[in-house]
Design a protein around this motif. Structure first.
Motif, PDB file in Angstrom:
ATOM      1  N   ASN B 294     -18.273  -1.231 -80.364  1.00 31.20           N
ATOM      2  CA  ASN B 294     -18.860  -0.364 -81.397  1.00 31.20           C
ATOM      3  C   ASN B 294     -20.257  -0.864 -81.786  1.00 31.20           C
ATOM      4  O   ASN B 294     -21.202  -0.092 -81.890  1.00 31.20           O
ATOM      5  CB  ASN B 294     -17.934  -0.332 -82.618  1.00 31.20           C
ATOM      6  N   ASP B 295     -20.403  -2.176 -81.940  1.00 35.28           N
ATOM      7  CA  ASP B 295     -21.702  -2.746 -82.309  1.00 35.28           C
ATOM      8  C   ASP B 295     -22.764  -2.483 -81.250  1.00 35.28           C
ATOM      9  O   ASP B 295     -23.934  -2.298 -81.570  1.00 35.28           O
ATOM     10  CB  ASP B 295     -21.591  -4.269 -82.516  1.00 35.28           C
ATOM     11  N   TYR B 296     -22.365  -2.530 -79.971  1.00 36.81           N
ATOM     12  CA  TYR B 296     -23.341  -2.353 -78.891  1.00 36.81           C
ATOM     13  C   TYR B 296     -23.443  -0.899 -78.424  1.00 36.81           C
ATOM     14  O   TYR B 296     -23.994  -0.625 -77.374  1.00 36.81           O
ATOM     15  CB  TYR B 296     -23.009  -3.273 -77.712  1.00 36.81           C
ATOM     16  N   SER B 491     -21.018   4.102 -70.178  1.00 32.12           N
ATOM     17  CA  SER B 491     -21.898   3.488 -69.178  1.00 32.12           C
ATOM     18  C   SER B 491     -23.272   4.142 -69.118  1.00 32.12           C
ATOM     19  O   SER B 491     -24.085   3.796 -68.265  1.00 32.12           O
ATOM     20  CB  SER B 491     -21.230   3.562 -67.791  1.00 32.12           C
ATOM     21  N   LYS B 492     -23.538   5.051 -70.045  1.00 36.40           N
ATOM     22  CA  LYS B 492     -24.782   5.833 -69.971  1.00 36.40           C
ATOM     23  C   LYS B 492     -26.050   5.003 -69.857  1.00 36.40           C
ATOM     24  O   LYS B 492     -26.974   5.379 -69.162  1.00 36.40           O
ATOM     25  CB  LYS B 492     -24.917   6.688 -71.234  1.00 36.40           C
ATOM     26  N   GLU B 493     -26.101   3.898 -70.583  1.00 38.54           N
ATOM     27  CA  GLU B 493     -27.360   3.155 -70.627  1.00 38.54           C
ATOM     28  C   GLU B 493     -27.394   1.982 -69.655  1.00 38.54           C
ATOM     29  O   GLU B 493     -28.264   1.136 -69.726  1.00 38.54           O
ATOM     30  CB  GLU B 493     -27.666   2.683 -72.055  1.00 38.54           C
ATOM     31  N   SER B 494     -26.421   1.909 -68.761  1.00 40.07           N
ATOM     32  CA  SER B 494     -26.426   0.843 -67.759  1.00 40.07           C
ATOM     33  C   SER B 494     -26.223   1.447 -66.374  1.00 40.07           C
ATOM     34  O   SER B 494     -25.127   1.838 -66.003  1.00 40.07           O
ATOM     35  CB  SER B 494     -25.310  -0.167 -68.036  1.00 40.07           C
ATOM     36  N   LEU B 495     -27.304   1.520 -65.627  1.00 41.95           N
ATOM     37  CA  LEU B 495     -27.224   2.085 -64.271  1.00 41.95           C
ATOM     38  C   LEU B 495     -26.243   1.284 -63.423  1.00 41.95           C
ATOM     39  O   LEU B 495     -25.456   1.846 -62.665  1.00 41.95           O
ATOM     40  CB  LEU B 495     -28.624   2.072 -63.644  1.00 41.95           C
ATOM     41  N   ALA B 496     -26.294  -0.043 -63.577  1.00 38.17           N
ATOM     42  CA  ALA B 496     -25.394  -0.871 -62.766  1.00 38.17           C
ATOM     43  C   ALA B 496     -23.935  -0.522 -63.053  1.00 38.17           C
ATOM     44  O   ALA B 496     -23.107  -0.468 -62.144  1.00 38.17           O
ATOM     45  CB  ALA B 496     -25.641  -2.353 -63.043  1.00 38.17           C
ATOM     46  N   GLN B 497     -23.606  -0.272 -64.332  1.00 37.79           N
ATOM     47  CA  GLN B 497     -22.215   0.043 -64.633  1.00 37.79           C
ATOM     48  C   GLN B 497     -21.844   1.455 -64.199  1.00 37.79           C
ATOM     49  O   GLN B 497     -20.680   1.726 -63.898  1.00 37.79           O
ATOM     50  CB  GLN B 497     -21.904  -0.172 -66.114  1.00 37.79           C
ATOM     51  N   GLN B 498     -22.831   2.348 -64.144  1.00 33.87           N
ATOM     52  CA  GLN B 498     -22.524   3.672 -63.578  1.00 33.87           C
ATOM     53  C   GLN B 498     -22.010   3.484 -62.153  1.00 33.87           C
ATOM     54  O   GLN B 498     -21.038   4.114 -61.740  1.00 33.87           O
ATOM     55  CB  GLN B 498     -23.764   4.564 -63.602  1.00 33.87           C
ATOM     56  N   ILE B 516     -22.262  -4.243 -67.923  1.00 32.80           N
ATOM     57  CA  ILE B 516     -23.096  -3.653 -68.972  1.00 32.80           C
ATOM     58  C   ILE B 516     -23.953  -4.706 -69.688  1.00 32.80           C
ATOM     59  O   ILE B 516     -25.149  -4.514 -69.877  1.00 32.80           O
ATOM     60  CB  ILE B 516     -22.232  -2.854 -69.982  1.00 32.80           C
ATOM     61  N   PHE B 517     -23.336  -5.821 -70.054  1.00 30.34           N
ATOM     62  CA  PHE B 517     -24.133  -6.836 -70.755  1.00 30.34           C
ATOM     63  C   PHE B 517     -25.204  -7.451 -69.847  1.00 30.34           C
ATOM     64  O   PHE B 517     -26.344  -7.621 -70.242  1.00 30.34           O
ATOM     65  CB  PHE B 517     -23.240  -7.928 -71.351  1.00 30.34           C
ATOM     66  N   MET B 518     -24.816  -7.788 -68.618  1.00 31.17           N
ATOM     67  CA  MET B 518     -25.791  -8.343 -67.670  1.00 31.17           C
ATOM     68  C   MET B 518     -26.975  -7.410 -67.493  1.00 31.17           C
ATOM     69  O   MET B 518     -28.119  -7.829 -67.396  1.00 31.17           O
ATOM     70  CB  MET B 518     -25.137  -8.505 -66.284  1.00 31.17           C
ATOM     71  N   ASP B 519     -26.673  -6.112 -67.435  1.00 32.23           N
ATOM     72  CA  ASP B 519     -27.675  -5.113 -67.090  1.00 32.23           C
ATOM     73  C   ASP B 519     -28.432  -4.635 -68.328  1.00 32.23           C
ATOM     74  O   ASP B 519     -29.649  -4.771 -68.434  1.00 32.23           O
ATOM     75  CB  ASP B 519     -26.943  -3.939 -66.428  1.00 32.23           C
ATOM     76  N   MET B 520     -27.676  -4.128 -69.294  1.00 34.82           N
ATOM     77  CA  MET B 520     -28.281  -3.436 -70.423  1.00 34.82           C
ATOM     78  C   MET B 520     -28.723  -4.389 -71.531  1.00 34.82           C
ATOM     79  O   MET B 520     -29.804  -4.238 -72.094  1.00 34.82           O
ATOM     80  CB  MET B 520     -27.231  -2.458 -70.990  1.00 34.82           C
ATOM     81  N   THR B 565     -25.055 -23.278 -69.523  1.00 32.02           N
ATOM     82  CA  THR B 565     -26.101 -24.107 -68.920  1.00 32.02           C
ATOM     83  C   THR B 565     -25.966 -24.200 -67.397  1.00 32.02           C
ATOM     84  O   THR B 565     -26.741 -24.897 -66.751  1.00 32.02           O
ATOM     85  CB  THR B 565     -26.048 -25.549 -69.490  1.00 32.02           C
ATOM     86  N   THR B 566     -24.988 -23.504 -66.834  1.00 32.06           N
ATOM     87  CA  THR B 566     -24.829 -23.555 -65.365  1.00 32.06           C
ATOM     88  C   THR B 566     -25.814 -22.604 -64.704  1.00 32.06           C
ATOM     89  O   THR B 566     -26.444 -21.777 -65.372  1.00 32.06           O
ATOM     90  CB  THR B 566     -23.393 -23.178 -64.956  1.00 32.06           C
ATOM     91  N   ASP B 567     -25.900 -22.704 -63.372  1.00 32.76           N
ATOM     92  CA  ASP B 567     -26.853 -21.871 -62.630  1.00 32.76           C
ATOM     93  C   ASP B 567     -26.565 -20.384 -62.806  1.00 32.76           C
ATOM     94  O   ASP B 567     -27.468 -19.574 -62.927  1.00 32.76           O
ATOM     95  CB  ASP B 567     -26.778 -22.193 -61.125  1.00 32.76           C
ATOM     96  N   GLU B 568     -25.280 -20.034 -62.738  1.00 34.08           N
ATOM     97  CA  GLU B 568     -24.931 -18.611 -62.787  1.00 34.08           C
ATOM     98  C   GLU B 568     -23.806 -18.399 -63.796  1.00 34.08           C
ATOM     99  O   GLU B 568     -22.639 -18.257 -63.411  1.00 34.08           O
ATOM    100  CB  GLU B 568     -24.478 -18.145 -61.407  1.00 34.08           C
ATOM    101  N   PRO B 569     -24.146 -18.365 -65.076  1.00 33.59           N
ATOM    102  CA  PRO B 569     -23.097 -18.265 -66.107  1.00 33.59           C
ATOM    103  C   PRO B 569     -22.183 -17.049 -65.928  1.00 33.59           C
ATOM    104  O   PRO B 569     -20.999 -17.130 -66.229  1.00 33.59           O
ATOM    105  CB  PRO B 569     -23.885 -18.154 -67.404  1.00 33.59           C
ATOM    106  N   ALA B 570     -22.737 -15.925 -65.450  1.00 39.97           N
ATOM    107  CA  ALA B 570     -21.919 -14.704 -65.337  1.00 39.97           C
ATOM    108  C   ALA B 570     -20.759 -14.888 -64.361  1.00 39.97           C
ATOM    109  O   ALA B 570     -19.758 -14.191 -64.444  1.00 39.97           O
ATOM    110  CB  ALA B 570     -22.789 -13.528 -64.900  1.00 39.97           C
TER     111      ALA B 570
END
Lengths: 130, 717
Positions: B294-296, B491-498, B516-520, B565-570
């Motif tokens: 809801n917040d995002y 997913s409207k505002e995240s092309l990657a999630q589309q 969505i978070f990674m992208d948007m 702090t790692t190279d690829e947190p995601a």
């Protein structure tokens, strides 16, 4: 109930407590199968830490299969036949005093029998009211 | 056993029995599968070959391979040749690591595609310990049957079972009582069942039970997506029951148990120390997501028109926390300290056939709260819990149910539907009473529920052909693709999630990728190539959970303290290493993180090709409805006017003097074009043709170049 209390400054690291404990619990003399553990703290002489359960009971609700329970004596114990060996109790133990061994399904846990206290030659362990 | 249960059991008629040698699980496998044919009552054992293990690993991989060999390109979901396959996977059943008891269900779906569904409960692991890496059920019974597997005595029966209830909350309790020798024995029973709604709709799901020792009730977890419950009832299966006593830490026969112990205790400690600071899964489960979404602006509201709502606070986790029983074990398999499977005890039902009864509801997860609640404009937690209960016991997928009711409500408000069509139901957004009645109608296959239960894909056609709906409008707002209803994120505002939704094998479900978070929000994947890489790595990585009987949540719903702090947190590198340790610890192999991805890639591409075999699996089936990509209507545009205006300006439009209609059109043209470019980049990264078909080179590299695969894809190169 009485529990094992420690005075680490009196410990000389002889390991008699661990031997006595594993003998009671698993009928072997193997510190790796003991519910009390003595670990060297630093290189200084007689610098040890002693880990043993204080029967706080935090592990009881963590167990999904009711293997961890409070015995009528007040001690927290494990029913080996019910335990599925998940070790959630080990990870959730606030004092890191539950132990595992690959040959033993259940966590290795103090039953408050006092045999380690009787084996201790230096007075580092005592059996006192909780 | 009560007299009532005794009577039900006496009414069973034995149709077939097979006695078998109890096997032993060796390094995660029993090396055989159980084949059942309900048309001719065959029960037999089939070997698991080394090739099956090497290429398909287990779980979803085994399911796809067995199904591929059982059906032709012409087989329909309700043909007897279709199968339901349930398999956990080599890691499935270990007790030392959170989330390691999942079952994977595979079948041809009423949606059309090849479906896989990942579910908790104890069935998969107990099936394996009973001696079977998978159960494969083909054919159709004449009358309702139960398949019973006794994993201690070593026999399998097919029994006609006329008297038990069909609805899951009753049936599972009856069968748990019936097959357990004592109260103590109930923990050794696991059941798969559906419900009346699975018979009467095309969105039927399967309930997988486990016995909650502390609550003293059987609990239900759901293989929700894709209508496999409908296939189950079409085969006249009332239940699959497995019984196995003796689960221990080495039941899965690991090659190196110490590796599992080390990884498991490390994660238990992490969860103990950090969950309360991170996602509070132990307290509220996935319900914590409601307020974050809801917040995002990502919480679906009113059929995904909007991403937030002032009343969403009524569905926040703190509200549900008051209903959830706290401090009880909520893991759906042994050793899951993440324990997200929340329950509401002693809930008094207000409607329907069980009105007035007090029940234990496995409720409510985020998807259910968002789907049945906010997406339908209903902000009432007790409605969500009640609807959740009835969906579960009727065997209806809460995600599809939520999304399809939201679609109906928008069509109702748009004037496509009216009370005459709905049989008097005033299906406006927010009308909880009407929505609840519709769920009962779907369960019972009566009234407008008969149409609703067909799902969004089929409703779109009916609304156009019978009620004169504008085909473009229902196409734009009908949130389904590949026949499957969308899960509950905007997913409207995240092309990657589309792409994360639409470029999936089974349909728009976020279990392949949630970007969505990674992208948007964090803007970590700005270019098409970056997005394509994410849409390669994450779907492959997450496929791997389904090959091994694992849950996704303990991967990144808890993170090590130093993860950022790692190279690829995601990717949560430390947890990836845990999974490698688990696989190697169980199987005795020595795979790397690259080989982990390769294992998934084989199965993922095979599933894509399987869809092609069934007449799908090309680019045209990867194009989402516009509601998932941008604003369909003027009101939607205006709800985020600033964002959309800015985007138009960025891409070179002079928006002065443009009407909102013109802006909607211009934005749509841009976004649809972006999506096509994304497809090109993703196909390229995945080793597919521009039509979305794996190339010959790709299938050769992956070692899935079986003659029939090569023949099939050769036509599409």
């Amino acid at each position: 109930m009485k529990i094992v209390k420690t005075k680490a400054e009196l410990c000389n690291g002889c390991g008699a407590c661990m031997t006595a404990c594993s003998k009671v619990l698993y009928k072997v003399e193997d510190p790796e199968k003991s519910a009390i553990r003595v670990k060297k703290k630093s290189e200084a002489p007689n610098s040890y830490e002693i880990y043993v359960c204080n029967h706080c009971g935090e592990c009881v609700p963590v167990c999904n299969v009711e293997a961890m329970y409070q015995h009528k004596s007040g001690a927290i114990r494990v029913k080996a036949d019910k335990c599925v060996g998940c070790y959630m109790c080990v990870g959730f133990c606030p004092n890191n005093v539950l132990f595992v061994h690959p040959e033993i399904n259940e966590p290795i846990k103090c039953i408050a029998c006092g045999s380690c206290v009787r084996a201790c030659p230096t007075g580092a362990l005592s059996f006192e009211e909780k | 056993m009560t007299a009532n249960i005794q009577e039900m059991r006496m009414a069973h008629k034995l149709l077939a029995r097979m006695d078998y040698e109890l096997g032993k699980v060796e390094k995660g496998y029993t090396n055989r599968t159980l084949y059942i044919n309900l048309s001719d009552n065959t029960i037999k054992s089939k070997p698991v070959t080394e090739q099956m293990k090497e290429i398909f690993v287990g779980g979803r991989g085994f399911g796809l391979w067995l199904l591929w060999n059982a059906v032709t390109g012409n087989t329909k979901w309700n043909d007897p040749e279709n199968e339901i396959i349930i398999s956990t996977g080599p890691i499935g059943g270990i007790t030392q690591y959170p989330g390691a008891g999942k079952s994977l269900v595979v079948s041809l779906s009423p949606c059309g595609s090849v479906m896989d569904s990942n579910v908790g409960g104890h069935f998969g692991p107990l099936l394996k310990f009973a001696g079977w890496d998978a159960i494969e059920v083909q054919g159709k019974a004449e009358n309702d049957v139960i398949v019973y597997i006794d994993g201690n005595k070593g026999y399998v029966t097919i029994e006609e079972a006329p008297k038990e209830d069909v609805d899951s909350h009753l049936l599972v309790e009856q069968l748990t009582d019936m097959y357990a020798d004592s109260e103590e024995d109930k923990r050794n029973i696991a059941i798969v069942s559906a419900g009346r709604g699975a018979e009467n709709t095309l969105i039927g799901m399967l309930n997988f039970s486990f016995y909650d020792v502390k609550r003293g009730v059987p609990r239900l977890k759901q293989a929700g997506r894709g209508g496999i419950g409908t296939v189950f009832r079409d085969k006249k299966i009332k239940a699959l029951v497995v019984k196995y006593a003796g689960v221990k830490g080495d039941s899965n026969g690991p090659a190196d148990k110490q590796k599992l112990i080390n990884a498991g205790i490390k994660l238990h400690k992490e969860i103990h120390d950090l969950d309360k600071l991170q996602n509070r899964m132990r307290e509220v489960g996935t319900a914590h997501l409601t307020e974050i979404m809801n917040d995002y602006d990502l919480l679906p509201v009113m059929n995904y028109k909007y991403g937030s709502h002032p009343d969403a606070v009524k569905l926040h986790s703190e509200v549900f926390k008051k209903y959830f029983t706290q401090g009880m074990p909520d893991g759906c398999w042994h050793g899951c300290s993440m324990a997200c499977a929340k329950a509401v005890d002693n809930f008094t039902l207000k409607t329907g056939p069980y009105k007035g009864q007090k029940v234990c509801v496995d409720a409510a997860e985020y998807e259910t709260i968002a789907g049945l609640g906010s997406n339908c404009g209903i902000f009432d937690p007790e409605y969500v819990i009640e609807a959740n209960f009835y969906c579960d016991t009727y065997g209806l997928d809460t995600i599809s149910t939520g999304t399809l009711i939201a679609f109906i409500m928008e069509c109702y408000e748009a004037g496509i539907l009216n009370k005459e069509i709905t049989g008097g139901l005033d299906l406006r957004f927010g009308n909880a009473e009407a929505a609840m009645e519709l769920i009962h109608q779907m369960g019972n296959g009566v009234g407008f529920g008969k149409i609703a239960g067909l799902g969004v894909h089929r409703m779109k056609k009916i609304f156009v052909e019978e009620y004169g709906a504008d085909p473009n409008f229902v196409q734009d707002i009908g949130m389904e693709l590949k026949g499957l209803e969308y899960s509950e994120y905007v997913s409207k505002e995240s092309l990657a999630q589309q792409g994360g939704y639409a470029l999936t094998n089974k349909g728009p479900q976020h279990d392949e990728a949630w970007l969505i978070f990674m992208d948007m929000v964090n803007k970590q994947i700005p270019t098409f190539e970056d997005k394509a890489e994410a849409l390669f790595y994450f779907p492959m990585f997450r496929t791997w959970f389904g090959l091994n009987g694992l849950c996704k949540l303990p991967w990144n719903d808890i993170e090590p303290a130093d993860n950022a702090t790692t190279d690829e947190p995601a990717k949560v590198p430390e947890h990836v290493q845990n999974y490698i340790d688990l696989f190697n610890g169980v199987t005795g192999k020595n795979i790397t993180k690259e080989e982990l991805i390769l294992q998934s890639e084989r199965v993922y591409n095979f599933q894509r090709i399987f869809n092609l075999k069934m007449g799908y699996g090309t680019r045209e089936y990867d194009i989402p409805p516009y509601r998932s990509m941008g604003p369909v209507t003027v009101e939607e545009y205006e709800s985020r006017a600033e964002r959309y205006d800015n985007q138009l300006k960025e891409i070179g439009y002079d928006i002065e003097g443009m009407s909102t209609e013109e802006k909607v059109k211009a934005l749509r043209k841009y976004r649809e074009d972006q999506y096509q470019k994304l497809c090109d980049a993703v196909y390229k990264r995945r080793g597919w043709t521009s039509n979305g078909v794996p190339t010959l080179e790709t299938v050769k590299r992956l070692g899935i170049d079986f003659p029939d695969v090569v023949e099939l894809i050769s036509k599409h190169q």
